[in-house]
Design a protein around this motif. Sequence first.
Motif, PDB file in Angstrom:
ATOM      1  N   ASP A 219       0.843  -1.207   0.000  1.00  0.00           N
ATOM      2  CA  ASP A 219       0.000   0.000   0.000  1.00  0.00           C
ATOM      3  C   ASP A 219       0.877   1.255   0.000  1.00  0.00           C
ATOM      4  O   ASP A 219       0.589   2.235  -0.693  1.00  0.00           O
ATOM      5  CB  ASP A 219      -0.902   0.022   1.232  1.00  0.00           C
ATOM      6  CG  ASP A 219      -1.795  -1.198   1.343  1.00  0.00           C
ATOM      7  OD1 ASP A 219      -2.977  -1.107   1.010  1.00  0.00           O
ATOM      8  OD2 ASP A 219      -1.295  -2.260   1.753  1.00  0.00           O
ATOM      9  N   SER A 220       1.960   1.219   0.794  1.00  0.00           N
ATOM     10  CA  SER A 220       2.808   2.406   0.947  1.00  0.00           C
ATOM     11  C   SER A 220       3.458   2.822  -0.367  1.00  0.00           C
ATOM     12  O   SER A 220       3.782   3.992  -0.554  1.00  0.00           O
ATOM     13  CB  SER A 220       3.884   2.146   2.009  1.00  0.00           C
ATOM     14  OG  SER A 220       4.906   1.283   1.540  1.00  0.00           O
ATOM     15  N   TRP A 221       3.661   1.858  -1.249  1.00  0.00           N
ATOM     16  CA  TRP A 221       4.216   2.188  -2.566  1.00  0.00           C
ATOM     17  C   TRP A 221       3.135   2.601  -3.558  1.00  0.00           C
ATOM     18  O   TRP A 221       3.266   3.593  -4.272  1.00  0.00           O
ATOM     19  CB  TRP A 221       4.958   0.976  -3.140  1.00  0.00           C
ATOM     20  CG  TRP A 221       6.266   0.671  -2.479  1.00  0.00           C
ATOM     21  CD1 TRP A 221       7.036   1.520  -1.731  1.00  0.00           C
ATOM     22  CD2 TRP A 221       6.956  -0.577  -2.513  1.00  0.00           C
ATOM     23  NE1 TRP A 221       8.158   0.876  -1.288  1.00  0.00           N
ATOM     24  CE2 TRP A 221       8.153  -0.411  -1.750  1.00  0.00           C
ATOM     25  CE3 TRP A 221       6.706  -1.810  -3.090  1.00  0.00           C
ATOM     26  CZ2 TRP A 221       9.071  -1.439  -1.574  1.00  0.00           C
ATOM     27  CZ3 TRP A 221       7.625  -2.831  -2.919  1.00  0.00           C
ATOM     28  CH2 TRP A 221       8.794  -2.645  -2.168  1.00  0.00           C
ATOM     29  N   ILE A 222       2.060   1.820  -3.620  1.00  0.00           N
ATOM     30  CA  ILE A 222       1.097   1.996  -4.707  1.00  0.00           C
ATOM     31  C   ILE A 222       0.276   3.270  -4.545  1.00  0.00           C
ATOM     32  O   ILE A 222      -0.174   3.847  -5.544  1.00  0.00           O
ATOM     33  CB  ILE A 222       0.175   0.756  -4.817  1.00  0.00           C
ATOM     34  CG1 ILE A 222       1.029  -0.505  -5.011  1.00  0.00           C
ATOM     35  CG2 ILE A 222      -0.773   0.888  -6.016  1.00  0.00           C
ATOM     36  CD1 ILE A 222       0.231  -1.800  -4.958  1.00  0.00           C
ATOM     37  N   VAL A 223       0.076   3.735  -3.307  1.00  0.00           N
ATOM     38  CA  VAL A 223      -0.710   4.963  -3.141  1.00  0.00           C
ATOM     39  C   VAL A 223      -0.026   6.174  -3.782  1.00  0.00           C
ATOM     40  O   VAL A 223      -0.649   7.230  -3.954  1.00  0.00           O
ATOM     41  CB  VAL A 223      -0.995   5.267  -1.645  1.00  0.00           C
ATOM     42  CG1 VAL A 223      -1.883   4.195  -1.044  1.00  0.00           C
ATOM     43  CG2 VAL A 223       0.297   5.442  -0.863  1.00  0.00           C
ATOM     44  N   LYS A 224       1.251   6.002  -4.172  1.00  0.00           N
ATOM     45  CA  LYS A 224       1.977   7.086  -4.851  1.00  0.00           C
ATOM     46  C   LYS A 224       2.014   6.890  -6.365  1.00  0.00           C
ATOM     47  O   LYS A 224       2.561   7.726  -7.086  1.00  0.00           O
ATOM     48  CB  LYS A 224       3.403   7.165  -4.302  1.00  0.00           C
ATOM     49  CG  LYS A 224       3.480   7.405  -2.800  1.00  0.00           C
ATOM     50  CD  LYS A 224       4.908   7.279  -2.299  1.00  0.00           C
ATOM     51  CE  LYS A 224       4.978   7.393  -0.785  1.00  0.00           C
ATOM     52  NZ  LYS A 224       6.355   7.186  -0.275  1.00  0.00           N
TER      53      LYS A 224
END
Length: 362
Positions: A247-252
């Motif tokens: 999640d921490s990567w894809i939300v960007k």
Amino acid sequence: MMTRQLFVIVLFALIIGCKQNNNISIEPSNPLIKYVGRIDFSDTNAPEIFWSASEIEIQFTGTSVSATLVDEKGLNYFNVVIDKDSVYPLKLDKGSKTYLLAEKLDGNIPHTIELIKRNEFKTGKTVFMGFYIEDGELLQTAANSGRLIEFFGNSITSGYAINDNTGGDSPDSTYTNNYVTYAALTARHFDADMHATVREGTGIMVSWHEHIMPEIYNRVNPYDSTSIWDFNKVTPNLVVINLMQNDSWIVKQKNYPEFIRRFGDTAPSPPEIIKAYADFVALVRAEYPNTPIICALGSMDATKEGSEWPGYIKSAVASLNDKAIYTHFFKYTNKKGHPRADDNKIMAESLITFIEDTLAWK
């Protein structure tokens, strides 16, 4: 009166007959077989295996043991564990095949064989069709501590690329090995069975693929929304959740297809992230009302210094107001790619210490 020649022939036939009688085929429905994991027993004599760490174990006497397995794609690996101390990988071929697991064993003492799935469900299902033992018999499997730990996680917990020492981060299932992850090391430390509800690339809000954990956390066949796991079959003594790295990567990644499918054109706000995490933990709590839950994170960059993601998890746990839900964050492994076997040993030491200190496990 029996002649000497006829006597020798009869005696030889009796010897051969006794030997044949000691060679036994063991059907999958035999109650002396120990199964661990979310295994589909719709057909009790052809159970289907999907999830990492799924295990089949027997104790027996005999000189050799084989297993018949039917693999969907020919991409799956199992670890063969002999007598709890010898481990080697078994690569399956596509279709049905009988594999010799161990031979030249001392037939006078008990042995154990464990088949433990190394890799993830994306490589297809495996159907177990039974064991074959030469010169022996099936015994009652020795009991362990009676503990069970269930892990919900992504590539870190599945052991993605954990054995890749080529300098890359290969997706080849050759290098995926759940058996040496922090999760498996922790379970074995406490002599506990283990369920691994895991897949690489998986998040709680968004994944690198089509599934998010709230959609598959309760499935037997991860690809079948009607294949629902019966949580009443077994209750873990501990649940560990290690999610949100993806999640921490894809939300960007606003142009990534799964971002667009899940969020449209607007990334989730911190309150939305916190709520999504809390909602998933609440789903797990609803299935296991009395089980301690550890909400973990790491050891990739979601736990590096300055990351806001540990704070999101702390806020989510606080919002649940449940004294049996804890947080534990693994130290950031500052290297390229996924944690390797040595990194997982450090993670296991951290989690084991936390469990001993917090839950008083020994």
